[in-house]
Design a protein around this motif. Sequence first.
Motif, short mmCIF file in Angstrom:
data_model
loop_
_atom_site.label_atom_id
_atom_site.label_comp_id
_atom_site.label_asym_id
_atom_site.label_seq_id
_atom_site.Cartn_x
_atom_site.Cartn_y
_atom_site.Cartn_z
N THR A 57 0.81 -1.22 0.00
CA THR A 57 0.00 0.00 0.00
C THR A 57 0.84 1.27 0.00
O THR A 57 0.29 2.37 -0.05
N VAL A 58 2.16 1.14 0.07
CA VAL A 58 3.03 2.31 0.08
C VAL A 58 3.14 2.84 -1.35
O VAL A 58 3.52 2.11 -2.28
N GLY A 59 2.82 4.13 -1.53
CA GLY A 59 2.91 4.75 -2.85
C GLY A 59 2.82 6.25 -2.74
O GLY A 59 2.58 6.81 -1.67
N GLY A 60 3.03 6.93 -3.86
CA GLY A 60 2.99 8.37 -3.90
C GLY A 60 4.33 8.94 -4.33
O GLY A 60 5.30 8.21 -4.55
N VAL A 61 4.41 10.26 -4.46
CA VAL A 61 5.64 10.94 -4.85
C VAL A 61 6.14 11.73 -3.66
O VAL A 61 5.37 12.22 -2.83
N THR A 62 7.46 11.87 -3.57
CA THR A 62 8.08 12.55 -2.45
C THR A 62 9.21 13.43 -2.95
O THR A 62 9.76 13.22 -4.03
N SER A 63 9.57 14.41 -2.13
CA SER A 63 10.68 15.30 -2.41
C SER A 63 11.50 15.42 -1.13
O SER A 63 10.95 15.62 -0.05
N ALA A 64 12.83 15.32 -1.26
CA ALA A 64 13.69 15.40 -0.10
C ALA A 64 15.10 15.74 -0.53
O ALA A 64 15.57 15.28 -1.59
N HIS A 65 15.77 16.57 0.28
CA HIS A 65 17.18 16.88 0.07
C HIS A 65 17.97 16.20 1.17
O HIS A 65 17.81 16.51 2.36
N ILE A 66 18.82 15.27 0.79
CA ILE A 66 19.58 14.46 1.74
C ILE A 66 21.05 14.79 1.58
O ILE A 66 21.62 14.65 0.49
N GLU A 67 21.65 15.21 2.66
CA GLU A 67 23.06 15.59 2.62
C GLU A 67 23.77 15.05 3.86
O GLU A 67 23.41 15.36 4.99
N SER A 68 24.76 14.19 3.61
CA SER A 68 25.58 13.61 4.67
C SER A 68 24.72 13.02 5.78
O SER A 68 24.89 13.31 6.97
N SER A 69 23.75 12.21 5.40
CA SER A 69 22.81 11.62 6.36
C SER A 69 23.00 10.12 6.42
O SER A 69 23.40 9.48 5.43
N THR A 70 22.69 9.55 7.58
CA THR A 70 22.69 8.10 7.71
C THR A 70 21.49 7.53 6.95
O THR A 70 20.57 8.26 6.55
N PHE A 71 21.47 6.22 6.81
CA PHE A 71 20.38 5.59 6.07
C PHE A 71 19.05 5.81 6.79
O PHE A 71 18.04 6.09 6.16
N ASP A 72 19.06 5.69 8.14
CA ASP A 72 17.82 5.89 8.88
C ASP A 72 17.28 7.30 8.69
O ASP A 72 16.08 7.51 8.49
N THR A 73 18.17 8.30 8.75
CA THR A 73 17.73 9.68 8.59
C THR A 73 17.23 9.93 7.17
O THR A 73 16.21 10.59 6.96
N ALA A 74 17.96 9.39 6.19
CA ALA A 74 17.55 9.57 4.79
C ALA A 74 16.21 8.91 4.52
O ALA A 74 15.33 9.50 3.87
N LEU A 75 16.00 7.71 5.05
CA LEU A 75 14.74 7.01 4.83
C LEU A 75 13.59 7.76 5.51
O LEU A 75 12.48 7.85 4.98
N SER A 76 13.86 8.32 6.68
CA SER A 76 12.83 9.09 7.38
C SER A 76 12.44 10.33 6.60
O SER A 76 11.25 10.69 6.52
N LYS A 77 13.41 11.04 5.97
CA LYS A 77 13.10 12.22 5.18
C LYS A 77 12.27 11.88 3.95
O LYS A 77 11.42 12.67 3.52
N VAL A 78 12.49 10.72 3.38
CA VAL A 78 11.73 10.31 2.21
C VAL A 78 10.30 9.91 2.57
O VAL A 78 9.34 10.22 1.84
#
Length: 426
Positions: A57-78
């Motif tokens: 059920t996960v879907g949709g479009v997202t926008s995020a700027h990821i800079e020098s982030s861990t995987f957990d932080t990057a996934l959370s921003k997305v």
Amino acid sequence: MILASAQVQREANAVREVEPPAFEKGTINEDFDQTDVREAIQVLATNSNHTVIVDDTVGGVTSAHIESSTFDTALSKVLAPLGFHFSYQDGTYYVAPPDPDSPLFPKIAKRYQYSPLHHDNKVLLPLLPPRYKKFISSSDSRNLILIDAPPEIGEEIMVRIREMDTPVAQIELEAIVCVVAPDSGFRFGLDWNHVVGVNGVDSLKAGITGLSFSGTTSQAGARNAFSDFAVTSAFVRLLAQEGYITIRAAPRVTTKDGERATIAINRETFFSLQGSAANAFFSPVIQKVEAGISLEITPRLHGDMISVNIAKAEVSEDIRSSDAVLTSNPFPIINRRTVTTNVNVPEGHTIVIGGLVQRQTVERVNRIPVLSKIPLAGRLFQTIEKQEQDAEVAIFISPKLVVDSYACRESSSFSGVPSVPELQAP
């Protein structure tokens, strides 16, 4: 597929002897602009060599700027713009919506338990926003609230419940119900109001001239001993001692702030709805009716004032005995007088309800001394006269805040006020 791509990248870096990419240092640099969320998750998983399982059920479009982030932080921003959550278990990341019907919801949810200390579940749960209801189940018999939700939501619900589950003020209601003797000639008029309304020493001198008090007490004890209701109670008891009034009851009840307290001094009368000509094979239907004095009071604390909502102050009696025409009536006929009001008073002050008239029967016996004591013939030398008289009922009510030491200690522990250190004797 992910492992193979990472292995080729590491070999190329070793040959060229260049700086390792950001994901080898544990950080990610990416920009997503209106990107499909599943595609963005795939890019992050590939770059960081992680396994991610995504709910259908996960879907949709997202926008995020990821800079020098861990995987957990990057996934959370997305995921944050779309309201999705993730968890990490046994080397695998799970992504799912905060929906208990989702197949992967048990993977991202955490269970919380809370036992209310001061309120019932029925009071706390309706105060929560509707969006939290799907994560909560409760048991009234066990006084337990269960929360199954992602950690971010579960912790927010727990904070809200703790904020609402605060100690409830308790209010003690003191009351005096008295009846003015019909033949005493005393009425609650100017004299009574003058005595109760005057404060300080003057009120005591006016009402108890010739009496003296002795003893020792603290300053707080003196204030309580000569508070408004204490003075009122003393005068009422003095009047009762002199025979001007009769104290029917002096109840004292404690209730929670905003909850109703009931005081009743009633007589129960039972009667049958089945007439004398009814079939004997059918059991009679018995009904009950109450008559007397009843109070329904709801106190509510408003700062320094206490709002007393008197939903019902009622005086009633069965009038069949006072009317010769109605005496033969098998069904009770109740005469009721009711007062309803809402008053704001300071703590310890008195509310007076007067003017409620109650009818009562008084028997007067006139005898001729000595002759009325003769057996059998003595009745010829005495007369019995029954009189129906209206007696005035007055009700005095005083609310008082009950100080709960446990509640005070608990509330002060969260107030952020530093405690005072104990002084040690030299």
